[in-house]
Design a protein around this motif. Structure first.
Motif, PDB file in Angstrom:
ATOM      1  N   TRP A  24     -40.392 -22.457  22.543  1.00 47.16           N
ATOM      2  CA  TRP A  24     -38.946 -22.418  22.725  1.00 47.16           C
ATOM      3  C   TRP A  24     -38.267 -21.470  21.744  1.00 47.16           C
ATOM      4  CZ3 TRP A  24     -38.277 -28.368  23.700  1.00 47.16           C
ATOM      5  CH2 TRP A  24     -38.457 -28.609  25.064  1.00 47.16           C
ATOM      6  N   GLY A  25     -38.894 -21.230  20.599  1.00 47.71           N
ATOM      7  CA  GLY A  25     -38.342 -20.243  19.673  1.00 47.71           C
ATOM      8  C   GLY A  25     -38.392 -18.839  20.252  1.00 47.71           C
ATOM      9  N   SER A  26     -39.356 -18.613  21.143  1.00 51.17           N
ATOM     10  CA  SER A  26     -39.493 -17.296  21.791  1.00 51.17           C
ATOM     11  C   SER A  26     -38.647 -17.183  23.054  1.00 51.17           C
ATOM     12  CB  SER A  26     -40.970 -17.052  22.152  1.00 51.17           C
ATOM     13  OG  SER A  26     -41.792 -17.132  21.002  1.00 51.17           O
ATOM     14  N   SER A  27     -38.128 -18.302  23.543  1.00 54.09           N
ATOM     15  CA  SER A  27     -37.408 -18.283  24.818  1.00 54.09           C
ATOM     16  C   SER A  27     -36.084 -17.532  24.740  1.00 54.09           C
ATOM     17  CB  SER A  27     -37.151 -19.719  25.300  1.00 54.09           C
ATOM     18  OG  SER A  27     -36.258 -20.398  24.437  1.00 54.09           O
ATOM     19  N   PHE A  28     -35.463 -17.521  23.553  1.00 51.67           N
ATOM     20  CA  PHE A  28     -34.147 -16.892  23.431  1.00 51.67           C
ATOM     21  C   PHE A  28     -34.234 -15.372  23.560  1.00 51.67           C
ATOM     22  CE2 PHE A  28     -33.919 -20.971  21.309  1.00 51.67           C
ATOM     23  CZ  PHE A  28     -32.784 -21.508  21.861  1.00 51.67           C
ATOM     24  N   ILE A  29     -35.309 -14.792  23.022  1.00 51.42           N
ATOM     25  CA  ILE A  29     -35.470 -13.347  23.158  1.00 51.42           C
ATOM     26  C   ILE A  29     -35.837 -12.990  24.603  1.00 51.42           C
ATOM     27  CG2 ILE A  29     -37.932 -13.244  22.556  1.00 51.42           C
ATOM     28  CD1 ILE A  29     -35.199 -10.775  21.417  1.00 51.42           C
ATOM     29  N   LEU A  30     -36.554 -13.882  25.286  1.00 52.14           N
ATOM     30  CA  LEU A  30     -36.887 -13.650  26.688  1.00 52.14           C
ATOM     31  C   LEU A  30     -35.630 -13.688  27.561  1.00 52.14           C
ATOM     32  CD1 LEU A  30     -40.165 -15.767  27.019  1.00 52.14           C
ATOM     33  CD2 LEU A  30     -39.967 -13.269  27.045  1.00 52.14           C
ATOM     34  N   ILE A  31     -34.718 -14.604  27.235  1.00 55.29           N
ATOM     35  CA  ILE A  31     -33.438 -14.652  27.952  1.00 55.29           C
ATOM     36  C   ILE A  31     -32.663 -13.358  27.734  1.00 55.29           C
ATOM     37  CG2 ILE A  31     -31.174 -15.780  28.055  1.00 55.29           C
ATOM     38  CD1 ILE A  31     -32.576 -18.410  27.331  1.00 55.29           C
ATOM     39  N   LYS A  32     -32.652 -12.897  26.492  1.00 56.18           N
ATOM     40  CA  LYS A  32     -31.945 -11.660  26.157  1.00 56.18           C
ATOM     41  C   LYS A  32     -32.505 -10.485  26.946  1.00 56.18           C
ATOM     42  CE  LYS A  32     -30.917  -8.635  22.216  1.00 56.18           C
ATOM     43  NZ  LYS A  32     -31.091  -8.441  20.746  1.00 56.18           N
ATOM     44  N   LEU A  46     -33.187 -18.347  38.761  1.00 58.41           N
ATOM     45  CA  LEU A  46     -34.562 -17.857  38.906  1.00 58.41           C
ATOM     46  C   LEU A  46     -35.500 -18.593  37.956  1.00 58.41           C
ATOM     47  CD1 LEU A  46     -36.482 -15.818  40.212  1.00 58.41           C
ATOM     48  CD2 LEU A  46     -35.945 -14.232  38.342  1.00 58.41           C
ATOM     49  N   ARG A  47     -35.031 -18.841  36.748  1.00 53.09           N
ATOM     50  CA  ARG A  47     -35.821 -19.591  35.767  1.00 53.09           C
ATOM     51  C   ARG A  47     -36.188 -20.967  36.327  1.00 53.09           C
ATOM     52  NH1 ARG A  47     -33.543 -21.146  29.701  1.00 53.09           N
ATOM     53  NH2 ARG A  47     -35.352 -22.389  29.035  1.00 53.09           N
ATOM     54  N   THR A  48     -35.233 -21.628  36.935  1.00 50.08           N
ATOM     55  CA  THR A  48     -35.469 -22.956  37.509  1.00 50.08           C
ATOM     56  C   THR A  48     -36.350 -22.870  38.744  1.00 50.08           C
ATOM     57  OG1 THR A  48     -33.276 -23.643  36.723  1.00 50.08           O
ATOM     58  CG2 THR A  48     -34.336 -25.019  38.399  1.00 50.08           C
ATOM     59  N   PHE A  49     -36.099 -21.885  39.586  1.00 47.59           N
ATOM     60  CA  PHE A  49     -36.828 -21.728  40.843  1.00 47.59           C
ATOM     61  C   PHE A  49     -38.311 -21.458  40.600  1.00 47.59           C
ATOM     62  CE2 PHE A  49     -38.376 -19.033  44.341  1.00 47.59           C
ATOM     63  CZ  PHE A  49     -38.097 -19.847  45.432  1.00 47.59           C
ATOM     64  N   ILE A 228     -42.420 -15.443  32.676  1.00 47.43           N
ATOM     65  CA  ILE A 228     -43.083 -16.004  31.487  1.00 47.43           C
ATOM     66  C   ILE A 228     -42.278 -17.190  30.962  1.00 47.43           C
ATOM     67  CG2 ILE A 228     -43.772 -15.544  29.098  1.00 47.43           C
ATOM     68  CD1 ILE A 228     -44.172 -12.617  29.914  1.00 47.43           C
ATOM     69  N   LEU A 229     -40.962 -16.999  30.892  1.00 47.02           N
ATOM     70  CA  LEU A 229     -40.080 -18.056  30.410  1.00 47.02           C
ATOM     71  C   LEU A 229     -40.164 -19.283  31.314  1.00 47.02           C
ATOM     72  CD1 LEU A 229     -37.769 -19.017  28.525  1.00 47.02           C
ATOM     73  CD2 LEU A 229     -36.172 -17.903  30.110  1.00 47.02           C
ATOM     74  N   SER A 230     -40.242 -19.072  32.614  1.00 47.08           N
ATOM     75  CA  SER A 230     -40.254 -20.172  33.573  1.00 47.08           C
ATOM     76  C   SER A 230     -41.526 -20.999  33.482  1.00 47.08           C
ATOM     77  CB  SER A 230     -40.094 -19.629  34.996  1.00 47.08           C
ATOM     78  OG  SER A 230     -38.902 -18.895  35.129  1.00 47.08           O
ATOM     79  N   VAL A 231     -42.672 -20.313  33.499  1.00 45.03           N
ATOM     80  CA  VAL A 231     -43.955 -21.020  33.529  1.00 45.03           C
ATOM     81  C   VAL A 231     -44.260 -21.678  32.182  1.00 45.03           C
ATOM     82  CG1 VAL A 231     -46.444 -20.772  33.811  1.00 45.03           C
ATOM     83  CG2 VAL A 231     -44.884 -19.557  35.342  1.00 45.03           C
ATOM     84  N   VAL A 232     -44.148 -20.886  31.102  1.00 42.89           N
ATOM     85  CA  VAL A 232     -44.527 -21.391  29.778  1.00 42.89           C
ATOM     86  C   VAL A 232     -43.355 -22.112  29.111  1.00 42.89           C
ATOM     87  CG1 VAL A 232     -45.421 -20.792  27.496  1.00 42.89           C
ATOM     88  CG2 VAL A 232     -46.178 -19.513  29.518  1.00 42.89           C
ATOM     89  N   GLY A 233     -42.202 -21.427  29.036  1.00 41.59           N
ATOM     90  CA  GLY A 233     -41.074 -21.963  28.286  1.00 41.59           C
ATOM     91  C   GLY A 233     -40.324 -23.088  28.978  1.00 41.59           C
ATOM     92  N   THR A 234     -40.433 -23.174  30.306  1.00 38.70           N
ATOM     93  CA  THR A 234     -39.740 -24.232  31.030  1.00 38.70           C
ATOM     94  C   THR A 234     -40.727 -25.230  31.629  1.00 38.70           C
ATOM     95  OG1 THR A 234     -37.914 -22.732  31.573  1.00 38.70           O
ATOM     96  CG2 THR A 234     -38.102 -24.733  32.880  1.00 38.70           C
ATOM     97  N   GLY A 235     -41.671 -24.759  32.431  1.00 40.75           N
ATOM     98  CA  GLY A 235     -42.616 -25.641  33.106  1.00 40.75           C
ATOM     99  C   GLY A 235     -43.519 -26.418  32.170  1.00 40.75           C
TER     100      GLY A 235
END
Length: 310
Positions: A24-32, A46-49, A228-235
């Motif tokens: 989750w510390g890496s998720s903010f840069i991925l959002i950016k 898209l992140r949710t989907f 990447i954010l969806s599978v690792v950072g969210t799922g």
């Protein structure tokens, strides 16, 4: 894997805590990075989907473990713990540094105490109240210092992460109180099953599926980051977090926000983000508040004389 399963909850919860901090510390840069080719609406949906597709592929069978009467709490958890925060964080990073957003995200443990008392009637200790007060001061300083440092950082955007973290805090108590007996995978898959339709509707509304948009190079690169954010950072992370809530307590599970800003600041520095001295100090005050709110009362060991009297 067998060794991990054999670990007791005390050991396992710390492994989950560190893993979630890194992810989750890496998720903010991925959002950016994702916002360079997507709008906030497209990114959040898209992140949710994508996370929903991944989770249904690996855990659709786990839905059978959710009872009919529990689906209402699954739906509440889905919208508070995933859907709305995904958009709020995306909109926030339009104007605010990703590392600063991560610090505001660290208010979750403090807000967990506040909403635990206001909504769920959970009593707070003096140390927790002190921590809440310190964290509140730090949040106000952080928001105000960011506005002074950069006029383009709209003050409203600074409050969006706080709205999201309030939802996270309430969601933790919902999982702990109403979904405790459901496997973590079932909770996570159930939540994203609920969210697949609204996420698809938002993508359609935001013109994500148009040929012009999908053929754009910037959009394609952004989709890679969000995948990447969806599978690792969210799922995957959601499964770990839901399990962490179940094997620990709401305050410990939200303490993952201790380490998230450290990871996020590292990425922010590498990406050339600039921070003011007051912003760093404010972030430190918030983390101090989180620490105070989570610090347990030391149990005084009896002296030899006291032991003898017993």
């Amino acid at each position: 894997m067998q060794k991990i399963l054999a670990m007791d909850h005390k050991q396992l919860k710390w492994i989950y805590l560190v893993a979630l901090s890194l992810v989750w510390g890496s998720s903010f840069i991925l959002i950016k990075k994702g916002l360079l080719g997507l709008t906030p609406l497209q990114l959040g949906a898209l992140r949710t989907f994508l996370a929903g597709i991944f989770l249904l592929l690996i855990g659709a069978r786990s839905l059978s473990k959710i009872k009919k009467q529990q689906w209402k709490w699954i739906a509440v958890s889905a919208f508070l713990g995933t859907f709305f925060p995904a958009f709020l964080f995306a909109f926030a990073e339009l104007k605010i540094n990703s590392a600063i957003v991560s610090i505001l995200n660290s208010t979750v443990p403090i807000l967990s105490i506040v909403f635990g008392f206001l909504i769920f009637k959970i009593r707070s200790t003096k140390k927790q109240v002190t921590g809440v007060a310190i964290g509140l001061v730090g949040s106000i300083l952080l928001v105000s210092s960011g506005a002074k440092m950069n006029d383009s950082q709209n003050l409203i955007y600074a409050f969006l992460p706080l709205v999201a973290t309030s939802m996270y805090a309430i969601n933790v108590h919902i999982i702990k109180r109403y979904l405790q007996d459901i496997p973590a995978l079932s909770i996570t898959v159930g939540c994203f099953t609920v969210l697949m339709i609204p996420a698809t509707l938002v993508l359609l509304f935001a013109d994500f599926f148009t040929a012009e948009n999908l053929n754009d190079t910037a959009t394609q690169t952004a989709i890679g980051y969000i995948a990447i954010l969806s599978v690792v950072g969210t799922g995957i992370a959601k499964i770990l977090f839901n399990r962490l809530v179940q094997i620990s307590n709401p305050v410990f599970s939200t303490s993952v926000t201790y380490l998230i800003p450290v990871v996020a600041f590292g990425w922010g520095i590498l990406d050339g983000e600039q921070f003011g001295f007051l912003q760093i100090v404010s972030g430190g005050i918030i983390l101090l508040g989180v620490y105070m709110a989570n610090r347990k009362k030391k149990i005084k060991k009896p002296t030899l004389k006291e032991s003898a009297l017993k």
